[in-house]
Every structure is written in C-alpha cells, then in structure tokens.
Scaffold this motif. Structure first.
Motif, PDB file in Angstrom:
ATOM      1  N   LYS A  80       0.833  -1.216   0.000  1.00 37.76           N
ATOM      2  CA  LYS A  80       0.000   0.000   0.000  1.00 37.76           C
ATOM      3  C   LYS A  80       0.854   1.246   0.000  1.00 37.76           C
ATOM      4  O   LYS A  80       0.596   2.211  -0.730  1.00 37.76           O
ATOM      5  N   GLU A  81       1.913   1.263   0.844  1.00 39.97           N
ATOM      6  CA  GLU A  81       2.795   2.432   0.920  1.00 39.97           C
ATOM      7  C   GLU A  81       3.501   2.697  -0.402  1.00 39.97           C
ATOM      8  O   GLU A  81       3.803   3.848  -0.743  1.00 39.97           O
ATOM      9  N   LEU A  82       3.776   1.640  -1.150  1.00 47.35           N
ATOM     10  CA  LEU A  82       4.504   1.785  -2.424  1.00 47.35           C
ATOM     11  C   LEU A  82       3.561   1.931  -3.624  1.00 47.35           C
ATOM     12  O   LEU A  82       4.024   1.947  -4.765  1.00 47.35           O
ATOM     13  N   ASN A  83       2.246   2.008  -3.350  1.00 42.76           N
ATOM     14  CA  ASN A  83       1.245   2.173  -4.414  1.00 42.76           C
ATOM     15  C   ASN A  83       1.350   1.057  -5.461  1.00 42.76           C
ATOM     16  O   ASN A  83       1.353   1.298  -6.665  1.00 42.76           O
ATOM     17  N   LEU A  84       1.445  -0.173  -4.961  1.00 43.49           N
ATOM     18  CA  LEU A  84       1.598  -1.321  -5.877  1.00 43.49           C
ATOM     19  C   LEU A  84       0.395  -2.258  -5.835  1.00 43.49           C
ATOM     20  O   LEU A  84       0.482  -3.404  -6.262  1.00 43.49           O
ATOM     21  N   GLU A  85      -0.757  -1.747  -5.347  1.00 47.61           N
ATOM     22  CA  GLU A  85      -1.908  -2.640  -5.223  1.00 47.61           C
ATOM     23  C   GLU A  85      -2.350  -3.238  -6.565  1.00 47.61           C
ATOM     24  O   GLU A  85      -2.861  -4.368  -6.610  1.00 47.61           O
ATOM     25  N   ASP A  86      -2.143  -2.487  -7.672  1.00 44.40           N
ATOM     26  CA  ASP A  86      -2.561  -3.001  -8.976  1.00 44.40           C
ATOM     27  C   ASP A  86      -1.540  -3.948  -9.588  1.00 44.40           C
ATOM     28  O   ASP A  86      -1.780  -4.532 -10.648  1.00 44.40           O
ATOM     29  N   ARG A  87      -0.383  -4.104  -8.928  1.00 41.18           N
ATOM     30  CA  ARG A  87       0.672  -4.953  -9.479  1.00 41.18           C
ATOM     31  C   ARG A  87       0.978  -6.186  -8.606  1.00 41.18           C
ATOM     32  O   ARG A  87       1.514  -7.165  -9.098  1.00 41.18           O
ATOM     33  N   VAL A  88       0.686  -6.103  -7.328  1.00 40.59           N
ATOM     34  CA  VAL A  88       0.974  -7.213  -6.429  1.00 40.59           C
ATOM     35  C   VAL A  88      -0.331  -7.808  -5.936  1.00 40.59           C
ATOM     36  O   VAL A  88      -1.192  -7.103  -5.407  1.00 40.59           O
ATOM     37  N   LYS A  89      -0.505  -9.102  -6.113  1.00 40.39           N
ATOM     38  CA  LYS A  89      -1.734  -9.773  -5.725  1.00 40.39           C
ATOM     39  C   LYS A  89      -1.449 -10.817  -4.641  1.00 40.39           C
ATOM     40  O   LYS A  89      -0.497 -11.616  -4.771  1.00 40.39           O
ATOM     41  N   PHE A  90      -2.218 -10.823  -3.590  1.00 40.71           N
ATOM     42  CA  PHE A  90      -2.151 -11.857  -2.553  1.00 40.71           C
ATOM     43  C   PHE A  90      -3.320 -12.806  -2.793  1.00 40.71           C
ATOM     44  O   PHE A  90      -4.474 -12.451  -2.579  1.00 40.71           O
ATOM     45  N   LEU A  91      -2.991 -14.026  -3.249  1.00 42.09           N
ATOM     46  CA  LEU A  91      -4.040 -14.941  -3.687  1.00 42.09           C
ATOM     47  C   LEU A  91      -4.604 -15.806  -2.560  1.00 42.09           C
ATOM     48  O   LEU A  91      -5.622 -16.475  -2.762  1.00 42.09           O
ATOM     49  N   GLY A  92      -3.914 -15.824  -1.402  1.00 40.60           N
ATOM     50  CA  GLY A  92      -4.428 -16.620  -0.292  1.00 40.60           C
ATOM     51  C   GLY A  92      -4.331 -18.110  -0.565  1.00 40.60           C
ATOM     52  O   GLY A  92      -3.607 -18.568  -1.445  1.00 40.60           O
ATOM     53  N   MET A  93      -5.106 -18.909   0.194  1.00 38.50           N
ATOM     54  CA  MET A  93      -5.104 -20.369   0.021  1.00 38.50           C
ATOM     55  C   MET A  93      -5.743 -20.727  -1.311  1.00 38.50           C
ATOM     56  O   MET A  93      -6.869 -20.313  -1.588  1.00 38.50           O
ATOM     57  N   ARG A  94      -5.008 -21.490  -2.151  1.00 39.37           N
ATOM     58  CA  ARG A  94      -5.529 -21.861  -3.465  1.00 39.37           C
ATOM     59  C   ARG A  94      -5.344 -23.354  -3.699  1.00 39.37           C
ATOM     60  O   ARG A  94      -4.424 -23.973  -3.165  1.00 39.37           O
ATOM     61  N   PHE A  95      -6.210 -23.925  -4.537  1.00 34.81           N
ATOM     62  CA  PHE A  95      -6.124 -25.340  -4.873  1.00 34.81           C
ATOM     63  C   PHE A  95      -5.939 -25.547  -6.375  1.00 34.81           C
ATOM     64  O   PHE A  95      -6.094 -26.657  -6.872  1.00 34.81           O
ATOM     65  N   ASP A  96      -5.640 -24.435  -7.086  1.00 35.17           N
ATOM     66  CA  ASP A  96      -5.448 -24.518  -8.536  1.00 35.17           C
ATOM     67  C   ASP A  96      -4.061 -24.030  -8.930  1.00 35.17           C
ATOM     68  O   ASP A  96      -3.883 -23.287  -9.884  1.00 35.17           O
ATOM     69  N   ILE A  97      -3.058 -24.487  -8.164  1.00 40.03           N
ATOM     70  CA  ILE A  97      -1.679 -24.033  -8.401  1.00 40.03           C
ATOM     71  C   ILE A  97      -1.204 -24.345  -9.821  1.00 40.03           C
ATOM     72  O   ILE A  97      -0.585 -23.496 -10.470  1.00 40.03           O
ATOM     73  N   PRO A  98      -1.469 -25.523 -10.377  1.00 36.83           N
ATOM     74  CA  PRO A  98      -1.019 -25.782 -11.755  1.00 36.83           C
ATOM     75  C   PRO A  98      -1.529 -24.736 -12.746  1.00 36.83           C
ATOM     76  O   PRO A  98      -0.779 -24.271 -13.608  1.00 36.83           O
ATOM     77  N   LYS A  99      -2.811 -24.325 -12.598  1.00 38.31           N
ATOM     78  CA  LYS A  99      -3.376 -23.322 -13.504  1.00 38.31           C
ATOM     79  C   LYS A  99      -2.697 -21.963 -13.308  1.00 38.31           C
ATOM     80  O   LYS A  99      -2.376 -21.266 -14.281  1.00 38.31           O
ATOM     81  N   ILE A 100      -2.482 -21.603 -12.040  1.00 41.74           N
ATOM     82  CA  ILE A 100      -1.827 -20.313 -11.756  1.00 41.74           C
ATOM     83  C   ILE A 100      -0.424 -20.299 -12.337  1.00 41.74           C
ATOM     84  O   ILE A 100       0.009 -19.305 -12.941  1.00 41.74           O
ATOM     85  N   LEU A 101       0.295 -21.400 -12.179  1.00 44.66           N
ATOM     86  CA  LEU A 101       1.655 -21.472 -12.736  1.00 44.66           C
ATOM     87  C   LEU A 101       1.621 -21.380 -14.257  1.00 44.66           C
ATOM     88  O   LEU A 101       2.441 -20.685 -14.876  1.00 44.66           O
ATOM     89  N   MET A 102       0.651 -22.067 -14.898  1.00 48.23           N
ATOM     90  CA  MET A 102       0.556 -22.049 -16.354  1.00 48.23           C
ATOM     91  C   MET A 102       0.234 -20.652 -16.881  1.00 48.23           C
ATOM     92  O   MET A 102       0.625 -20.287 -17.991  1.00 48.23           O
ATOM     93  N   ASP A 103      -0.462 -19.842 -16.079  1.00 48.23           N
ATOM     94  CA  ASP A 103      -0.805 -18.475 -16.485  1.00 48.23           C
ATOM     95  C   ASP A 103       0.336 -17.501 -16.225  1.00 48.23           C
ATOM     96  O   ASP A 103       0.250 -16.330 -16.601  1.00 48.23           O
TER      97      ASP A 103
END
Length: 472
Positions: free
Chosen positions: A11-34
C-alpha cells in the motif's frame, strides 16, 4: 503479522494493482501455467525445492537463490537462473535478464521440463525410493574377526573376496592384530580395519566401539574363547563361526567342527560361508604390495648385484620363534645354498630378527644375499613376489608365496601338511612321514631330535628345485 506487514508495504509503495495476494488456493497448476515466470525467494536452505519441479512440470521458467538443494535442480543459465541469496539486486537482475531474453526463457523452459520428466516424475521418484530401501536392506554391516598370525590372516583373503562378491554393497570391517595392519592397507574387499593390541587395547573400549558401529553380523575365522566373547558382548545379532570349546555356544549360527582335522583351513572357512548363502568358492589367496615397496626391493637387489634375468631361490631359514621344531637345520640350508650357486642360481635369505646370527653360518658369497631382519611386511611380500622358488618350513612366507604366485617347496616336520598347506599353483611338500608325525609339539621329545626334518636330505631339496624350474 508478517502478512499484514506485506499488505502495508504494498500500500505504501502504491503497488496494489501490481501485487496480488491470492491466499489459500487449490489450482496451483493453472496459476503457474498463467505465469511468465516463477521466482523462488526463500532465504533458508531447503533440501529440495518442490515448487521448482512444479513450475518445470508446466513449462514455466524459474529464477531461484543458489542455496540448499536448489543448485542440484537448477543449472544456471541452462534450465533456470540462480541469484545470490538475500540479495535483492541480484534477484532483480536475474528476473530482468530472464524476461528480456525470450531465447533464454524458452531454453530454460524446455530444459527444465525435460529434466522434470527424466528425473522427477512420479514413476521415477517411486523407482528411486524403492531402490533406496533395497540398497539399505542389502547394505549389511559385517564384522570379520581374524585375530591370528600372519599366515592365518593371509588364508582369510579368499573368504574376504567371496564375502565382497556376495555382498557388494556391504560395509565389511576386519578385526586383526595391529602389527599386521600394513598388509591389508590396500585390500579391495574391506572398508575398515579395526586394530587389536594384546597388551594395549582396552577391552571395554573395543567393545563400545564395536557396539557403536551396529554390526548386522559377525564371521569368526579364529574361533577361540576371546573372539567368541567379542562378537557376543558387542551385541552383534547374527554371529557365525565354528562351535569350538565352551564359548562356542555364544555363536547363534555355528558350524560344527569337522571331524577330519586335516581339512584345509580355507575349505573350513567355506563351511561357514555356506551358511551365508555363498554357494561357490574361489580359494585363490591374494596380497596387495604397493609400488613403493616393490621399487624399494628392486633397488636393493640391484645394488647387491642381482639382475632381473637372475633366477632367485628364496630360503626362509626359520619359522616363528615360538616354533623351533618347524625349522630345518641351518647347516642344511647353508649346504643347499652352495649347491644352488653351482647351478647358476642366486640365493635370497629370508627371516626375522631372531635369525640374524644364523646368517653367519652361510658362506660369504656374492650370490647369497641376506634380507634377514631387514624387511617390513610389505617389503617381504614384494621380495617373495620376485622369487622364482621359495624353500620354506611351515611358516608365514609359505602363505605369502601362495598369495603372490611364487613356486613353493615346503619342508614339514611336526605339523600336518594337509592342514596347513595353502592353495597354490605350484607347491611341492617334502615330509619324512615318521610314526611320530604330526606331533604338534614345540619341543621335540623324540630320541632322535628333530628326525622328521633332519631326514629331509639336502640333495632331495635340490632335485625338487631343479624339477620345478624345468617345468614348462
């Protein structure tokens, strides 16, 4: 708390549109492929970076720190880029290098994918895991006990070879007297030599050392009360050997002593090895002199006028100091040496320190070269290896000659040749065959002192030498 700090920093660095916190996920293969790239940013060494394998499996190039097991997966600039740990500038440089070089990115993507297929597939992992379990199962920890003299120890070399052949992955340790250590320094069949000194070794410390090694089984080739106790008190679960004496009951895989006491010692050892599943036996004895000792002996022989073309006859002029009844009269050896010289042969005298005075009974002649009391064990092996024929009583040099392939003439008195002659390619035994033989006495009590050896004629020994040398 750490996650909160990261959110605050973004937030301090104004990077909200560039850094995403995805939390607990169960589709890691898809995220990696993207993703265009995976960056592993750990600062702590890991034994294995599984996330790198997951990225490689879906064809995503990787940048990672060069720590722990990561360097064993990623080969820098071949299937990924490595950067210095905890160095943000090094990390940034690696990321920019990868993203700005499409050829490098494609190369790393393809190479990492192939590596994952070849080395880290589920099938490969399962196969290697099973191999690991099998190797552990096969890698037995074996203790061979041979607290005996030099000749006895040489007789065990064939058994050591058979053990290594049967258990190629086993750790084989050999317990021997410390004065024989140098002889087995180059033995290819043992992994460790454990030394025992009759006067200095602390028995309790020896047992504690053996316990710590956690041996799976022991093989006792000496079979006396001491060696039986050592295996038992060291808590070795499987103890093999001959059931001999009161302590034979301490062996739980014991072989009964053969009724035929004239059985060759090497064949006796094979009886014990059969209990371990060894179904064939090569009784060839071996020793492993090093080049330094062989060069040393060659140099001494050359200085003393012995040429490579000379035929060398070795005379072991005495057995162990504790066995005077084994010794052929030194006067006979002296007379034989002159006859050998007349045949154009050169004579090499062998023996330990206590025999030095006996050398004075030999004629002073340039063709008689004495090494009595002048060699260490390894040099003695190298010297006997150079001989064309060795003439010896029932002694350690006889066993050395067998192990080095030297032709042997053995002179037997109070002991039984059938029990003590080693396996050898060419060996002639001369024995008188008197009614009192074998007596196994260290002091002759016969009216005609040492008749068993005195009746072996010098001329008979000479004829045997000539016969052996003339064999094609």
């Amino acid at each position: 708390n750490y996650e909160s700090q990261l959110h605050q920093l973004v937030k301090e660095l104004n990077l909200e549109d560039r850094v995403k916190f995805l939390g607990m996920r169960f589709d890691i293969p898809k995220i990696l492929m993207d993703s265009d790239m995976l960056v592993l940013s750990t600062r702590f060494p890991e034994a294995f970076g599984r996330v790198i394998i997951e990225a490689g499996a879906v064809g995503v190039p990787v940048c990672a720190p060069n720590i722990g097991g990561i360097g064993e997966i990623i080969e820098d600039r071949k299937d990924g880029l490595l950067f210095s740990c905890a160095d943000e500038n090094s990390m940034a440089k690696a990321i920019i290098t990868m993203l700005s070089n499409s050829d490098l990115m494609q190369q790393c993507r393809e190479n990492l994918r192939k590596k994952v297929e070849d080395k880290f597939s589920l099938g490969s992992m399962t196969k290697k895991t099973l191999e690991c379990y099998r190797s552990v199962q096969e890698r037995k920890n074996i203790l061979v006990i041979k607290l005996g003299g030099l000749g006895d120890l040489i007789l065990a070399t064939a058994s050591l070879k058979m053990l290594r052949r049967k258990f190629p992955r086993a750790k084989i340790s050999l317990l021997i007297y410390d004065n024989l250590q140098s002889l087995f320094k180059n033995c290819p069949y043992t992994d460790e030599i454990i030394l025992f000194n009759r006067k200095k070794t602390n028995f309790s410390e020896l047992l504690n050392g053996l316990k710590q090694r956690r041996f799976d089984l022991s093989i006792d080739f000496k079979n006396n009360y001491l060696t039986h106790l050592i295996a038992y008190l060291a808590r070795i679960p499987y103890r093999y050997g001959f059931s001999r004496g009161l302590t034979g009951c301490l062996l739980n895989y014991a072989e009964a002593l053969p009724r035929d006491l004239s059985e060759e010692p090497v064949k006796q050892q094979y009886r014990v090895l059969k209990k371990l599943g060894i179904s064939s036996f090569d009784d060839t004895l071996q020793l492993w002199p090093n080049h330094q000792d062989e060069d040393s002996i060659d140099g001494i022989l050359k200085k003393r006028g012995v040429l490579r073309s000379d035929k060398l006859i070795g005379l072991a002029i005495g057995a162990s100091q504790e066995w005077p009844t084994k010794n052929w009269p030194v006067e006979n050896f002296s007379k034989l040496s002159l006859l050998l010289i007349q045949q154009g042969l050169k004579v090499i005298l062998l023996g330990t320190n206590y025999l030095r005075k006996k050398v004075e009974k030999f004629p002073k002649h340039k063709s008689i070269v004495s090494f009595v009391g002048e060699t260490n064990l390894n040099q003695l092996v190298s010297l006997i290896k150079r001989l064309d024929v060795l003439i010896t009583p029932d002694s350690a040099p006889m066993h050395i000659a067998s192990a080095t392939g030297t032709k042997i003439i053995a002179l037997f008195g109070p002991t039984n040749p059938k029990r003590h002659v080693p396996p050898a390619k060419e060996l002639e035994v001369l024995v008188s065959d008197l009614d009192c033989q074998p007596c196994y006495k260290r002091q002759c009590k016969s009216r005609e002192k040492l008749a068993c050896l005195n009746k072996i004629e010098v001329e008979e020994v000479l004829k045997t030498v000539i016969k052996i040398l003339n064999k094609v």
